[in-house]
Design an enzyme around this catalytic site. Sequence first.
Site, PDB file in Angstrom:
ATOM      1  N   TRP A 101     -29.501   7.973  32.723  1.00  0.00           N
ATOM      2  CA  TRP A 101     -30.378   8.975  33.347  1.00  0.00           C
ATOM      3  C   TRP A 101     -30.928   8.431  34.650  1.00  0.00           C
ATOM      4  O   TRP A 101     -31.109   9.186  35.614  1.00  0.00           O
ATOM      5  CB  TRP A 101     -31.462   9.444  32.374  1.00  0.00           C
ATOM      6  N   ASP A 170     -39.780   9.268  34.106  1.00  0.00           N
ATOM      7  CA  ASP A 170     -39.065  10.247  33.289  1.00  0.00           C
ATOM      8  C   ASP A 170     -39.340   9.869  31.833  1.00  0.00           C
ATOM      9  O   ASP A 170     -38.861   8.841  31.350  1.00  0.00           O
ATOM     10  CB  ASP A 170     -37.565  10.165  33.613  1.00  0.00           C
ATOM     11  N   LYS A 194     -36.944  17.379  23.171  1.00  0.00           N
ATOM     12  CA  LYS A 194     -36.922  16.253  22.239  1.00  0.00           C
ATOM     13  C   LYS A 194     -38.189  16.297  21.387  1.00  0.00           C
ATOM     14  O   LYS A 194     -38.153  16.758  20.249  1.00  0.00           O
ATOM     15  CB  LYS A 194     -36.785  14.914  22.968  1.00  0.00           C
TER      16      LYS A 194
END
Length: 358
Positions: A101, A170, A194
């Site tokens: 990511w 993040d 999530k």
Amino acid sequence: MRAFNFSPGPAALPDAVLEQARDELLDYRGRGLSVMEMSHRSKEFVDIAQSAEADLRELLAIGDDYHVLFVQGGASMQFAMVPFNLCRAEDTVDYVHTGSWGTKAIAEAQRLAMVNVAASSEETNFDRVPARETWRLSANAAYCHIVANETIGGVQFHEFPETDAPLVADMSSELLSRPVDVTRFGVIYAGAQKNVGPAGLCVVIVRRDLAGRARPGTPRILDYAVQGENGSMFNTPPTYSWYLAGLVLKWLKHAGGVAEMDRVNRRKAAKLYAAIDASDFYHSPVKTPDRSIMNVPFTLADPALDQAFLDGAEERRLLNLKGHRSVGGMRASLYNAVSEEAVDTLIEYLAAFEADHG
Ligand code: PMP
């Protein structure tokens, strides 16, 4: 019977939340319509939206000096919104690279600013967070970006760095899994799918003094200040995802908040890692101190057994254990809604499969 769902995201939601959503689906609290069918400007929905924000602020002790935004576009859109809002094209921005990511965040930022990769663990296959003393931060960086928890590689920051530039994180795959001192950060963002709720929503926590400085030409919808001034209703927000996130936040408060999540999550992860470490048949590729509490990747001694492992898992209703296509192997995601019973059942299965194939 509901399966044990180890999906990395969209991920397991608490049963109680889904049951409540089911009960309110056709008729929201006597209004005679579904939340999906309501105007986002209606009193009912504005109440839903505001109480979700208030609950999030309470759970993470977020002060008034931060905007809390509920926007679309996922964490991927934040890869662009962060540079649009926090720097100019000629500015230097620091990125610490601990996984896939981070790679995506860096690629996006490179289109919009001068990126300095201050540290990277790519050479060791993203098996760790590079030691702080090896980072080469820029003197005048507009911000420093980290991925607090790399969902694919299972590498997590267990301590956050002190940086002169505003720290941007993040937190897609860890927000609400543990307490966090928000005051340490300029921006925190997290795709909801999530720990927060269903997909379609991204939570952004922005220090107010960092909003309102977007570069000229920034589309208004991507401007933190515009989103903040409009209560995240610059355009039609993802109302149903926002409502479900609100139910998750209420559930979390009821379940003891993030300190309790942290205790349970640590216990779940510790026993799974212990089972993996106790065997020569399973292997965790991540250095022990940087292992993620949320996403536990592991490999089997013989990859030829991967499919048999996944088939056997499905028979026991242990779902979504396949590792990301870029790294292979297995991965168990242990978000808040994944019960301790699910983890115990997985550990029993690890032993049974090894006994049969080891
Ligand atoms: N960052 C992290 C850490 C992620 O786990 C993900 C999604 N799995 C993303 C960014 C991208 O999120 P989205 O698909 O919501 O854009």
